[in-house]
Design a protein around this motif. Structure first.
Motif, PDB file in Angstrom:
ATOM      1  N   LEU A  27       0.858  -1.185   0.000  1.00 33.22           N
ATOM      2  CA  LEU A  27       0.000   0.000   0.000  1.00 33.22           C
ATOM      3  C   LEU A  27       0.894   1.235   0.000  1.00 33.22           C
ATOM      4  CD1 LEU A  27      -2.445  -1.168   2.801  1.00 33.22           C
ATOM      5  CD2 LEU A  27      -3.032  -0.957   0.386  1.00 33.22           C
ATOM      6  N   TYR A  28       0.544   2.214  -0.802  1.00 31.42           N
ATOM      7  CA  TYR A  28       1.306   3.459  -0.837  1.00 31.42           C
ATOM      8  C   TYR A  28       0.388   4.639  -0.577  1.00 31.42           C
ATOM      9  CZ  TYR A  28       5.026   0.769  -3.090  1.00 31.42           C
ATOM     10  OH  TYR A  28       6.009  -0.163  -3.374  1.00 31.42           O
ATOM     11  N   GLY A  29       0.906   5.636   0.124  1.00 34.26           N
ATOM     12  CA  GLY A  29       0.153   6.853   0.360  1.00 34.26           C
ATOM     13  C   GLY A  29       1.095   8.002   0.645  1.00 34.26           C
ATOM     14  N   SER A  30       0.637   9.195   0.344  1.00 32.95           N
ATOM     15  CA  SER A  30       1.423  10.386   0.663  1.00 32.95           C
ATOM     16  C   SER A  30       0.712  11.261   1.686  1.00 32.95           C
ATOM     17  CB  SER A  30       1.689  11.194  -0.608  1.00 32.95           C
ATOM     18  OG  SER A  30       0.477  11.542  -1.258  1.00 32.95           O
ATOM     19  N   ASN A  31      -0.567  10.982   1.929  1.00 35.05           N
ATOM     20  CA  ASN A  31      -1.354  11.790   2.861  1.00 35.05           C
ATOM     21  C   ASN A  31      -1.746  11.039   4.127  1.00 35.05           C
ATOM     22  OD1 ASN A  31      -1.884  14.406   1.328  1.00 35.05           O
ATOM     23  ND2 ASN A  31      -2.497  12.866  -0.179  1.00 35.05           N
ATOM     24  N   TRP A  32      -2.198   9.798   3.958  1.00 37.36           N
ATOM     25  CA  TRP A  32      -2.608   9.035   5.141  1.00 37.36           C
ATOM     26  C   TRP A  32      -2.640   7.546   4.832  1.00 37.36           C
ATOM     27  CZ3 TRP A  32      -6.919   6.382   3.726  1.00 37.36           C
ATOM     28  CH2 TRP A  32      -7.824   6.985   2.851  1.00 37.36           C
ATOM     29  N   MET A  33      -2.674   6.765   5.902  1.00 39.08           N
ATOM     30  CA  MET A  33      -2.754   5.309   5.791  1.00 39.08           C
ATOM     31  C   MET A  33      -3.631   4.787   6.917  1.00 39.08           C
ATOM     32  SD  MET A  33      -1.474   2.830   3.837  1.00 39.08           S
ATOM     33  CE  MET A  33      -0.003   3.607   3.144  1.00 39.08           C
ATOM     34  N   ALA A  34      -4.564   3.898   6.594  1.00 35.40           N
ATOM     35  CA  ALA A  34      -5.469   3.285   7.575  1.00 35.40           C
ATOM     36  C   ALA A  34      -5.480   1.781   7.354  1.00 35.40           C
ATOM     37  CB  ALA A  34      -6.880   3.849   7.427  1.00 35.40           C
ATOM     38  N   ILE A  35      -5.041   1.020   8.345  1.00 33.27           N
ATOM     39  CA  ILE A  35      -4.971  -0.441   8.234  1.00 33.27           C
ATOM     40  C   ILE A  35      -5.545  -1.064   9.494  1.00 33.27           C
ATOM     41  CG2 ILE A  35      -3.493  -2.426   7.738  1.00 33.27           C
ATOM     42  CD1 ILE A  35      -1.323  -0.525   6.821  1.00 33.27           C
ATOM     43  N   THR A  36      -6.342  -2.116   9.324  1.00 31.76           N
ATOM     44  CA  THR A  36      -6.854  -2.834  10.488  1.00 31.76           C
ATOM     45  C   THR A  36      -7.263  -4.242  10.083  1.00 31.76           C
ATOM     46  OG1 THR A  36      -8.379  -2.708  12.369  1.00 31.76           O
ATOM     47  CG2 THR A  36      -9.239  -1.993  10.242  1.00 31.76           C
ATOM     48  N   GLY A  37      -7.841  -4.980  11.033  1.00 29.40           N
ATOM     49  CA  GLY A  37      -8.133  -6.388  10.818  1.00 29.40           C
ATOM     50  C   GLY A  37      -9.391  -6.686  10.034  1.00 29.40           C
ATOM     51  N   LYS A  38     -10.182  -5.667   9.721  1.00 27.30           N
ATOM     52  CA  LYS A  38     -11.435  -5.870   9.000  1.00 27.30           C
ATOM     53  C   LYS A  38     -11.544  -4.852   7.872  1.00 27.30           C
ATOM     54  CE  LYS A  38     -13.216  -9.105  11.691  1.00 27.30           C
ATOM     55  NZ  LYS A  38     -13.630 -10.433  11.213  1.00 27.30           N
ATOM     56  N   PRO A  39     -11.865  -5.278   6.647  1.00 25.13           N
ATOM     57  CA  PRO A  39     -11.998  -4.324   5.539  1.00 25.13           C
ATOM     58  C   PRO A  39     -12.988  -3.202   5.824  1.00 25.13           C
ATOM     59  CG  PRO A  39     -11.949  -6.561   4.694  1.00 25.13           C
ATOM     60  CD  PRO A  39     -12.023  -6.679   6.193  1.00 25.13           C
ATOM     61  N   MET A  40     -14.137  -3.524   6.409  1.00 26.23           N
ATOM     62  CA  MET A  40     -15.135  -2.503   6.673  1.00 26.23           C
ATOM     63  C   MET A  40     -14.616  -1.471   7.671  1.00 26.23           C
ATOM     64  SD  MET A  40     -19.181  -3.091   7.571  1.00 26.23           S
ATOM     65  CE  MET A  40     -19.343  -4.242   6.208  1.00 26.23           C
ATOM     66  N   ALA A  41     -13.824  -1.915   8.622  1.00 26.21           N
ATOM     67  CA  ALA A  41     -13.266  -0.991   9.610  1.00 26.21           C
ATOM     68  C   ALA A  41     -12.189  -0.103   8.992  1.00 26.21           C
ATOM     69  CB  ALA A  41     -12.708  -1.761  10.795  1.00 26.21           C
ATOM     70  N   ALA A  42     -11.395  -0.654   8.066  1.00 23.32           N
ATOM     71  CA  ALA A  42     -10.423   0.173   7.349  1.00 23.32           C
ATOM     72  C   ALA A  42     -11.141   1.248   6.549  1.00 23.32           C
ATOM     73  CB  ALA A  42      -9.561  -0.699   6.435  1.00 23.32           C
ATOM     74  N   THR A  43     -12.282   0.890   5.989  1.00 20.78           N
ATOM     75  CA  THR A  43     -13.092   1.867   5.264  1.00 20.78           C
ATOM     76  C   THR A  43     -13.560   2.977   6.207  1.00 20.78           C
ATOM     77  OG1 THR A  43     -13.837   0.147   3.729  1.00 20.78           O
ATOM     78  CG2 THR A  43     -15.130   2.170   3.806  1.00 20.78           C
ATOM     79  N   ALA A  44     -13.933   2.607   7.428  1.00 17.74           N
ATOM     80  CA  ALA A  44     -14.340   3.614   8.415  1.00 17.74           C
ATOM     81  C   ALA A  44     -13.206   4.604   8.674  1.00 17.74           C
ATOM     82  CB  ALA A  44     -14.772   2.935   9.712  1.00 17.74           C
ATOM     83  N   GLY A  45     -11.986   4.106   8.787  1.00 17.64           N
ATOM     84  CA  GLY A  45     -10.844   4.987   8.988  1.00 17.64           C
ATOM     85  C   GLY A  45     -10.632   5.910   7.801  1.00 17.64           C
ATOM     86  N   SER A  46     -10.790   5.374   6.588  1.00 14.12           N
ATOM     87  CA  SER A  46     -10.602   6.204   5.394  1.00 14.12           C
ATOM     88  C   SER A  46     -11.667   7.294   5.303  1.00 14.12           C
ATOM     89  CB  SER A  46     -10.630   5.338   4.127  1.00 14.12           C
ATOM     90  OG  SER A  46     -11.939   4.879   3.840  1.00 14.12           O
ATOM     91  N   MET A  47     -12.875   6.987   5.757  1.00 11.18           N
ATOM     92  CA  MET A  47     -13.947   7.985   5.752  1.00 11.18           C
ATOM     93  C   MET A  47     -13.583   9.179   6.642  1.00 11.18           C
ATOM     94  SD  MET A  47     -17.122   5.276   6.025  1.00 11.18           S
ATOM     95  CE  MET A  47     -18.391   6.490   6.402  1.00 11.18           C
TER      96      MET A  47
END
Length: 626
Positions: A27-47
């Motif tokens: 995964l690459y990013g220049s602004n932010w990165m959100a990683i966790t154990g559940k895809p839906m939860a990673a989506t919550a972080g990106s939101m």
């Protein structure tokens, strides 16, 4: 023409080989990165990131979302975090571990026939730590309101498509769930049918949990209307959970089912901000939580391993595996006897345990021709200018060698799995990890846990209670620092990591998996620092695990947790010559396809000012970068 075609084909093979070095992409990013154990939860972080939140805001949103999904944890569990504050250049440790409630004494549990506090139900519960920990992190280091960071979780509580892993866990554990009336009402959505749990993809609704979260957000909004500032408004939500109507219903529901938690227990408990422990490994500063976790074990192991040329040994060569295994055993032996709640007496000898001179003494004990089946705790007290008050206790304790009685996985992870799948299930269940970073420089590493399925829900709160009491001991000969007592925090396995280089973030990482957490994080770090692996490759690389330690979870009898000397879990692809060499050293070999994770991590590329995310290929872990 044939030569040109051949050249092109060779080029295609080369590109494909490089692309297939990892099963999941970097995964690459220049602004932010959100990683966790559940895809839906990673989506919550990106939101949250997309709405302008910082890494702390996003981590809180991911925490709330994973808690709402139940499989690996729930809202009544425990949270701890390491946070890098770019404004101060300091690493902060957050301790949001619950405490043993009133009445949780050695005498109480022994009167019920326990050798350890139970694995399940109300008597396994410490006070909830996650709601308080989330609010504390948000108020001190976040930028958003509670309503904003809880919004994704509240949408989920109103109804989300439940994933197969959680749905099948509910079905597998439904007989136990039926013994708890409030859990039965929430989880068994098809009572009386052949499958009583939700089906994968079914919309799973949690009305009681949604009502609880709504009450917390309402308290915040009401405080703001009255002119309170942001922090005071967040504390109004905190007080409603720990002192108000939510607390009253939680206590009522717990007591109804036989629990011990009181209103006073909830009101007295508070999250603690504390200084992390650290060591320097070849110029890299490594930070872990204090000794109420197993985190310092990784620091001790690094101090021992610093005395050897690991790179020269070769990645996962017999000598490398043997050396790291021995160092881990020594660190675990100290963990098992000396770690406990630093806010209670007696005081743990951490200065001695983390001494480089103590590590040299321990390193000199390694026998390179065979596994040391009898290595026990060392004596760190002379390295802090004191005499060990527990030498007689150590002598009477001895070292129990057990190679037949205990399964490799804690019982809470076994379910109805076949022996081949037991270890993989252990890696996937019971905890999760959260990694977040942003362009401003905030970095957050969390390993939240507790209240996993099958969870006992406290009354009509929708809140599953923690199962962390089982990590206490009742016998001081096992660990005089971790004997259960009211108001005390258990010594837990939960263990995020932060690594700094030249005073700046280098890597943040965390992993689930009980007693394997710091084993896998240690090897993940060495994969990068010694063998030059990328962060994604390091999360996927084959590790090995020792079982020559006292289990922190599972089993109600001493024999259930006793060490299995020499037992090692290796990757199924381990070469035959390595297997033979380890057998000749006295190791008992077992094998698994997945032995390294699931690890989630972020690497900070200082040369380009970018973020590189690594997310394990071993479970449902998922990340999003921008």
């Amino acid at each position: 023409m044939k030569k040109l075609v051949l050249f092109l084909l060779c080029g295609m093979v080369t590109v494909r080989t490089i692309a297939q070095q990892t099963q999941k992409p970097m995964l690459y990013g220049s602004n932010w990165m959100a990683i966790t154990g559940k895809p839906m939860a990673a989506t919550a972080g990106s939101m949250i990131f997309q709405q302008g939140g910082n890494a702390v805001d996003a981590a809180c949103a991911m925490l709330a979302a994973t808690c709402t999904m139940w499989d690996t944890l729930s809202w009544g569990g425990e949270t701890q975090a390491l946070i890098y504050n770019p404004k101060t250049g300091k690493v902060i440790a957050i301790n949001a571990m619950g405490i043993a409630p009133t009445g949780a004494t050695v005498e109480f549990f022994k009167s019920k026939g326990y050798n350890f506090p139970p694995e399940y139900g109300p008597l396994a519960a410490t006070t909830p730590g996650t709601p308080g920990g989330l609010i504390y992190m948000l108020s001190q280091y976040g930028t958003m309101s509670l309503g904003q960071v809880l919004a994704p979780a509240m949408h989920m509580a109103a109804g989300y498509a439940i994933e197969a892993q959680a749905a099948n866990s509910i079905e597998r554990d439904k007989e136990r769930i039926k013994t708890w009336p409030y859990s039965k009402k929430v989880f068994l959505t098809h009572p009386g049918e052949k499958r009583e749990a939700p089906e994968a993809g079914e919309i799973f609704v949690q009305k009681e949990l949604l009502a609880t979260l709504t009450k917390m957000v309402e308290a915040e909004k009401e405080a703001l209307k009255k002119g309170k500032n942001r922090k005071d408004a967040l504390m109004a939500a905190y007080d409603r959970f720990y002192k108000g109507d939510i607390a009253r219903e939680f206590v009522r529901g717990s007591k109804e089912q036989g629990g011990l938690i009181t209103m006073e227990d909830l009101a007295k408990w508070k999250p603690v901000e504390e200084a992390p422990l650290s060591t320097n490994y070849k110029g890299i500063q490594v930070y872990k939580l204090q000794q109420w976790t197993q985190g310092p074990m990784l620091l001790q192991a690094l101090n021992i391993l610093e005395n050897f040329n690991l790179k020269e040994m070769g990645y996962n060569s017999p000598k490398y595996i043997h050396t790291v295994y021995q160092a881990m055993n020594m660190a675990f032996a100290d963990r098992d006897f000396y770690y406990g709640d630093p806010n209670q007496t007696p005081n743990e000898p951490m200065k001695g345990l983390l001494s480089k001179d103590y590590a040299k003494q321990r390193a000199a004990l390694i026998q390179f021709e065979k596994n040391d089946a009898k290595i026990g705790p060392g004596d760190p007290y002379p390295f802090q200018g004191q005499k060990n008050p527990y030498l007689n206790l150590l002598k009477s304790r001895g070292f129990e060698i057990d190679t037949t009685k205990r399964n490799f996985a804690p019982k809470h992870d076994l379910g109805n799995y076949t022996p081949k799948a037991i270890y993989e299930d252990r890696l996937w269940r019971g905890t999760t990890s959260i990694e977040a970073a942003d362009k401003e420089g905030w970095v957050v590493s969390v390993t939240p846990s507790g209240g996993w399925l099958p969870a006992c829900i406290a009354g009509n709160t929708g809140i599953g209670m923690s199962q962390r009491m089982q990590s206490f001991v009742l016998d001081s000969t096992l660990n005089p620092f971790n004997v259960v007592a009211p108001g005390k925090r258990p010594r837990v396995t939960l263990s995020p990591s932060l690594f700094l280089k030249d005073g700046k973030p280098y890597v943040s990482a965390a992993v689930q998996g009980g007693d394997t957490q710091d084993q896998n994080l240690l090897q993940f770090f060495l994969n990068m620092a010694e063998f030059g692996m990328t962060v994604q490759k390091a999360t996927e690389a084959a590790n090995f695990n020792t079982n020559q330690l006292w289990l922190s979870l599972g089993g109600s009898k001493t024999a259930d947790r006793a060490p299995k000397a020499g037992q090692i879990l290796l990757n199924s692809n381990t070469k035959e010559e390595v297997r033979t060499a380890l057998k000749n050293m006295g190791y008992i070999l077992s094998f698994g396809d997945r032995t390294s994770g699931p690890i989630n991590a972020i690497y900070f590329d200082r040369a380009h000012g970018t973020l590189w995310g690594g997310s394990s290929n071993h479970g449902e872990d998922y990340g999003i970068g921008w």
